[in-house]
Scaffold this motif. Structure first.
Motif, mmCIF file in Angstrom:
data_model
loop_
_atom_site.group_PDB
_atom_site.id
_atom_site.type_symbol
_atom_site.label_atom_id
_atom_site.label_comp_id
_atom_site.label_asym_id
_atom_site.label_seq_id
_atom_site.Cartn_x
_atom_site.Cartn_y
_atom_site.Cartn_z
ATOM 1 N N ASN A 1 9.131 8.709 -21.185
ATOM 2 C CA ASN A 1 8.310 7.922 -22.100
ATOM 3 C C ASN A 1 6.950 7.654 -21.452
ATOM 4 O OD1 ASN A 1 8.644 5.678 -20.324
ATOM 5 N ND2 ASN A 1 10.574 5.170 -21.335
ATOM 6 N N SER A 2 6.136 6.849 -22.090
ATOM 7 C CA SER A 2 4.788 6.595 -21.574
ATOM 8 C C SER A 2 4.827 5.926 -20.204
ATOM 9 C CB SER A 2 3.989 5.749 -22.562
ATOM 10 O OG SER A 2 4.604 4.494 -22.766
ATOM 11 N N ARG A 3 5.852 5.114 -19.935
ATOM 12 C CA ARG A 3 5.965 4.468 -18.625
ATOM 13 C C ARG A 3 6.178 5.504 -17.531
ATOM 14 N NH1 ARG A 3 10.306 0.152 -18.555
ATOM 15 N NH2 ARG A 3 9.449 -0.109 -16.474
ATOM 16 N N THR A 4 6.904 6.583 -17.854
ATOM 17 C CA THR A 4 7.112 7.659 -16.889
ATOM 18 C C THR A 4 5.766 8.245 -16.477
ATOM 19 O OG1 THR A 4 9.171 8.193 -18.063
ATOM 20 C CG2 THR A 4 8.369 9.803 -16.446
ATOM 21 N N PHE A 5 4.927 8.518 -17.472
ATOM 22 C CA PHE A 5 3.624 9.112 -17.188
ATOM 23 C C PHE A 5 2.689 8.127 -16.486
ATOM 24 C CE2 PHE A 5 5.096 11.938 -20.628
ATOM 25 C CZ PHE A 5 4.979 13.142 -19.960
ATOM 26 N N MET A 6 2.788 6.849 -16.811
ATOM 27 C CA MET A 6 1.956 5.846 -16.127
ATOM 28 C C MET A 6 2.334 5.752 -14.651
ATOM 29 S SD MET A 6 1.241 2.806 -18.896
ATOM 30 C CE MET A 6 2.953 2.492 -19.300
ATOM 31 N N ALA A 7 3.635 5.808 -14.370
ATOM 32 C CA ALA A 7 4.078 5.775 -12.971
ATOM 33 C C ALA A 7 3.579 7.013 -12.232
ATOM 34 C CB ALA A 7 5.600 5.683 -12.901
ATOM 35 N N ALA A 8 3.694 8.176 -12.888
ATOM 36 C CA ALA A 8 3.217 9.414 -12.263
ATOM 37 C C ALA A 8 1.705 9.343 -12.041
ATOM 38 C CB ALA A 8 3.582 10.608 -13.133
ATOM 39 N N ALA A 9 0.981 8.784 -13.002
ATOM 40 C CA ALA A 9 -0.480 8.664 -12.865
ATOM 41 C C ALA A 9 -0.852 7.797 -11.667
ATOM 42 C CB ALA A 9 -1.084 8.095 -14.149
ATOM 43 N N CYS A 10 -0.121 6.711 -11.465
ATOM 44 C CA CYS A 10 -0.384 5.847 -10.302
ATOM 45 C C CYS A 10 -0.183 6.611 -9.000
ATOM 46 C CB CYS A 10 0.527 4.624 -10.340
ATOM 47 S SG CYS A 10 0.105 3.426 -11.602
ATOM 48 N N LEU A 11 0.844 7.454 -8.984
ATOM 49 C CA LEU A 11 1.114 8.237 -7.777
ATOM 50 C C LEU A 11 0.044 9.301 -7.553
ATOM 51 C CD1 LEU A 11 4.964 8.501 -8.244
ATOM 52 C CD2 LEU A 11 3.738 7.051 -6.618
ATOM 53 N N LYS B 1 0.849 -1.193 0.000
ATOM 54 C CA LYS B 1 0.000 0.000 0.000
ATOM 55 C C LYS B 1 0.880 1.236 0.000
ATOM 56 C CE LYS B 1 -4.082 -1.934 1.941
ATOM 57 N NZ LYS B 1 -5.426 -1.456 2.110
ATOM 58 N N MET B 2 0.450 2.225 -0.763
ATOM 59 C CA MET B 2 1.203 3.470 -0.886
ATOM 60 C C MET B 2 0.438 4.556 -0.149
ATOM 61 S SD MET B 2 3.789 5.075 -2.670
ATOM 62 C CE MET B 2 4.068 3.898 -3.968
ATOM 63 N N ASN B 3 1.093 5.177 0.847
ATOM 64 C CA ASN B 3 0.434 6.307 1.499
ATOM 65 C C ASN B 3 0.757 7.589 0.737
ATOM 66 O OD1 ASN B 3 2.915 7.365 2.408
ATOM 67 N ND2 ASN B 3 2.793 6.233 4.333
#
Length: 167
Positions: free
Chosen positions: A28-38, A2-4
């Protein structure tokens, strides 16, 4: 796991700053996907942007000094020299002074720029950046290295400055 929110904000700031706010070629798109998850974990983009955009008065005055004192070589190399007395007179840390490398990054016709910073004990470090030309090979000639567009180097003495600028 779990991410607080606190952990998500720390990771997001790391991604944001390491990518130059998503400006570097490595994004790249993975950078934005990681940011979106955060962001989904509660990161406030406005809050983070506001915190990263605030500068002390001393830092802002140093930025003014840099903008008033940079030089441009005949080949379009923009640079500024920050000797100890300038850093001390502005009341900023060496890290805050070194962080100003991007202050002269937007000059048209200057694809390469640098800060030459004098540290205690007469150590002279170079923060070298580029929007195109490969610079790490130059940095390697001066006790340094790094990436093609972001490198660091050292000068043995101020007399080496002119030779570095010419190269």
């Amino acid at each position: 796991l779990k991410m607080n929110k606190e952990a998500a904000e720390a990771l997001y700031v790391g991604i944001l700053t390491d990518t130059g706010r998503y400006k570097f070629d490595s994004v790249n798109s993975r950078t934005f996907m990681a940011a979106a998850c955060l962001v989904d974990c509660g990161v406030s983009l406005g809050y983070i942007d506001n915190q990263l955009s605030i500068e002390t008065l001393e830092t802002l005055k140093l930025k003014g000094y840099i903008l008033s004192n940079f030089k441009i070589s005949e080949n379009g190399f923009a640079y500024v020299v920050l000797k100890r007395d300038v850093i001390l007179a502005h009341g900023v840390s060496d890290e805050d002074a070194a962080a100003q490398v991007s202050t002269i990054s937007t000059i048209e016709g200057c694809p390469v720029w640098a800060l030459f910073i004098e540290y205690p004990n007469n150590e002279i470090r170079v923060r070298l950046r580029s929007r195109g030309p490969v610079i790490n090979t130059l940095a390697e000639q001066y006790h340094g290295g790094g990436h093609a567009k972001a490198s660091g180097a050292s000068l043995d003495c101020w007399e080496d400055l002119d030779g570095f600028v010419q190269k």
